[in-house]
Write an enzyme that holds these catalytic residues in place. Structure first.
Site, short mmCIF file in Angstrom:
data_model
loop_
_atom_site.label_atom_id
_atom_site.label_comp_id
_atom_site.label_asym_id
_atom_site.label_seq_id
_atom_site.Cartn_x
_atom_site.Cartn_y
_atom_site.Cartn_z
N LYS A 168 -7.82 24.12 3.03
CA LYS A 168 -6.50 23.65 2.61
C LYS A 168 -5.43 24.71 2.88
O LYS A 168 -5.66 25.90 2.68
CB LYS A 168 -6.54 23.30 1.12
CG LYS A 168 -7.52 22.18 0.80
CD LYS A 168 -7.79 22.08 -0.70
CE LYS A 168 -8.88 21.08 -0.98
NZ LYS A 168 -9.29 21.08 -2.41
N ARG A 173 -15.09 23.87 -10.96
CA ARG A 173 -14.34 25.08 -11.29
C ARG A 173 -12.86 24.75 -11.28
O ARG A 173 -12.45 23.64 -10.92
CB ARG A 173 -14.61 26.16 -10.24
CG ARG A 173 -14.36 25.66 -8.81
CD ARG A 173 -14.45 26.74 -7.76
NE ARG A 173 -14.52 26.21 -6.40
CZ ARG A 173 -13.50 25.73 -5.70
NH1 ARG A 173 -12.30 25.66 -6.25
NH2 ARG A 173 -13.68 25.29 -4.46
N ASN A 190 -15.74 19.65 -7.30
CA ASN A 190 -15.68 21.10 -7.45
C ASN A 190 -15.75 21.44 -8.93
O ASN A 190 -14.90 21.02 -9.73
CB ASN A 190 -14.40 21.66 -6.84
CG ASN A 190 -14.44 21.61 -5.33
OD1 ASN A 190 -15.41 22.03 -4.71
ND2 ASN A 190 -13.39 21.09 -4.72
N HIS A 196 -6.88 13.43 2.12
CA HIS A 196 -7.76 14.14 1.18
C HIS A 196 -7.03 14.17 -0.15
O HIS A 196 -6.07 14.93 -0.35
CB HIS A 196 -8.02 15.56 1.70
CG HIS A 196 -8.98 16.35 0.86
ND1 HIS A 196 -9.91 17.19 1.40
CD2 HIS A 196 -9.15 16.43 -0.48
CE1 HIS A 196 -10.62 17.75 0.44
NE2 HIS A 196 -10.16 17.31 -0.72
N ARG A 200 -0.06 28.33 0.60
CA ARG A 200 -0.89 29.52 0.51
C ARG A 200 -0.43 30.52 1.56
O ARG A 200 -0.49 30.25 2.76
CB ARG A 200 -2.36 29.16 0.75
CG ARG A 200 -2.89 28.10 -0.19
CD ARG A 200 -4.38 27.88 0.01
NE ARG A 200 -4.87 26.75 -0.76
CZ ARG A 200 -6.16 26.51 -0.98
NH1 ARG A 200 -7.08 27.32 -0.47
NH2 ARG A 200 -6.54 25.47 -1.69
#
Length: 448
Positions: A237, A292, A290, A208, A338
């Site tokens: 993700k 944004r 996307n 990806h 994250r």
């Protein structure tokens, strides 16, 4: 330039935007729900206004309340961050109608690219490679099955207006198609208030790879390199890095040009991300765009030296891009993890609660974007992300070593987190070798 900007978001991205506005000398207005009264973004902003109770539907997703706050405070523009209303074409349109600048693309562009079938058609016209799939959205399971047979199993069932991994299911054969279709359809209706679905060929074991683009209102478009987002759990993700070790210079240039062409074909303005799937033969296919700023934008900032939030604001204010394509130089390697309040051993169940103690890492090449602090109460109403840990090194090997050190230093007590899970990923031999694809977590950690 704007005098005052309202941030229609919460958490670490609201903090990130407030800091950029402060550096630019722009007054910031925070909005918050009753559950976020003590959140960091309310303390850092120049002004803060409560927009409703805890449920997002009555606060951060309530367009009327947010627009009323903007009008009441005299904000000239709204930055939507990511999530919530950031890709809502109606909200972008309403901002324009009341004379407030939406910091993002035009509403009609969001609508065109938010519908996966229409986005696909736009890319085909621009001769961008697309994944074989349906030409339009479908709602009926029988019709969808006929189309799936035509595309060829395995197929990916996706919400036509979805994103963020929601409303998505892989169907390996006709036998499991109906159940997966109805499950994805129900998720789409709940998450996006629209149950139109889209069927496309499932590319097995892909990378990806996404390209960050920035465009102004004068027709100038640049790409800022790629990010490898192949480390995912259920299409969400987990870890991102830039640049991708998988791309050689020739393929990187080809994909970068395709990303710019895709943005121009859509008449795009502001920050956006062109997402591709790349198969094992290095064939790439447009997946979606996307409209944004992305959660993972800091890795691009590390390797390019650009502040993407500031660039968004400048472009929205009518300025030209600050760089041309030849000005964009890639320096070193960056990785982002994250960190979420969740328990990996309990199927990643959210872990709301009070942070009783914490220590965040630092040092050369280490960045932490967060809204949490000691004694902060994590609400059960919103996304479980606590912070983003980003590192930068001269090479991928150095970046991995920095991330290993930073993850080993970070301490968050009082709630469960995925810190150890990220540590396992960063130390995995296949990850270190760069032998990864979107099924990495599923295979390495035996997850469904």
């Amino acid at each position: 330039m704007f005098r005052k900007v309202l941030i229609a978001n919460r958490g670490e991205i609201a903090v990130r935007i407030i800091r950029a506005l402060r550096e630019m000398g722009i007054i910031s207005v925070a909005v918050y729900s009753e559950a976020d009264r003590d959140s960091l973004h309310t303390m850092l902003a120049d002004e803060a206004i409560c927009i409703g109770p805890a449920p997002a539907s009555k606060s951060y997703l309530d367009m009327d309340r947010i627009l009323s706050a903007a009008v009441a405070t005299g904000a000239e523009a709204i930055h939507p961050g990511f999530g919530f209303l950031s890709e809502n074409e109606k909200f972008a349109r309403l901002c324009t109608e009341v004379g407030i600048k939406f910091i993002g693309p035009k509403s009609e562009t969001i609508a065109k690219l938010g519908d996966k079938a229409e986005a696909r058609a736009t890319m085909q016209k621009a001769r961008i490679p697309v994944i074989p799939g349906t030409d339009g959205s479908v709602k009926n399971v029988d019709e969808a099955l006929k189309l799936a047979k035509k595309v060829g199993f395995p197929v990916m069932i996706k919400a036509a207006l979805g994103g963020g991994g929601k409303g998505m299911r892989v169907s390996k054969s006709e036998a499991d198609f109906a159940e997966n279709f109805m499950t994805a359809k129900a998720e789409a209706l709940k998450g996006f208030s629209d149950d139109s679905m889209y069927i496309e060929k499932y590319i097995e074991r892909p990378r990806h790879i996404e390209f960050q683009i920035m465009a102004d209102s004068f027709g100038n478009v640049v790409h800022l390199g790629e990010r490898d987002c192949s480390i995912q759990r259920r299409h969400q993700k987990v870890l991102e890095e830039a640049p991708s070790e998988f791309l050689d210079d020739k393929l990187r240039e080809k994909m970068g040009k395709a990303a710019v062409s895709a943005a121009k074909a859509a008449g795009y303005e502001n920050a956006g991300t062109i997402e591709f799937l790349v198969d094992k033969h290095r064939n790439f296919y447009f997946m979606e765009m996307n409209t944004r700023i992305q959660v993972e934008h800091p890795v691009t900032e590390w390797i390019t030296g650009m502040d993407l939030i500031k660039e968004q604001i400048r472009v929205a204010a009518g300025e030209k891009l600050s760089v041309s394509q030849k000005d964009v130089k890639i320096d070193g390697h960056a990785i982002e993890c994250r960190i979420n309040a969740e328990n990996p051993e309990k199927n990643f169940a959210p872990s709301p609660g009070r942070i009783t103690s914490m220590h965040l890492p630092g040092g050369n090449g280490v960045r932490v974007d967060t809204h949490i602090y000691e004694d902060y109460m994590i609400s059960p109403f919103y996304d479980s992300m606590l912070l983003k840990l980003i590192v930068h090194g001269k090479s991928r090997e150095e970046a991995i070593a920095k991330m290993r050190s930073a993850l080993g230093e970070i301490v968050i007590e009082g709630v469960d987190t995925n810190i150890d899970f990220n540590y396992e990923i960063i130390n995995n031999p296949d990850f270190i070798k760069g032998d990864i694809d979107t099924s990495f977590i599923e295979k390495q950690f035996k997850m469904q």
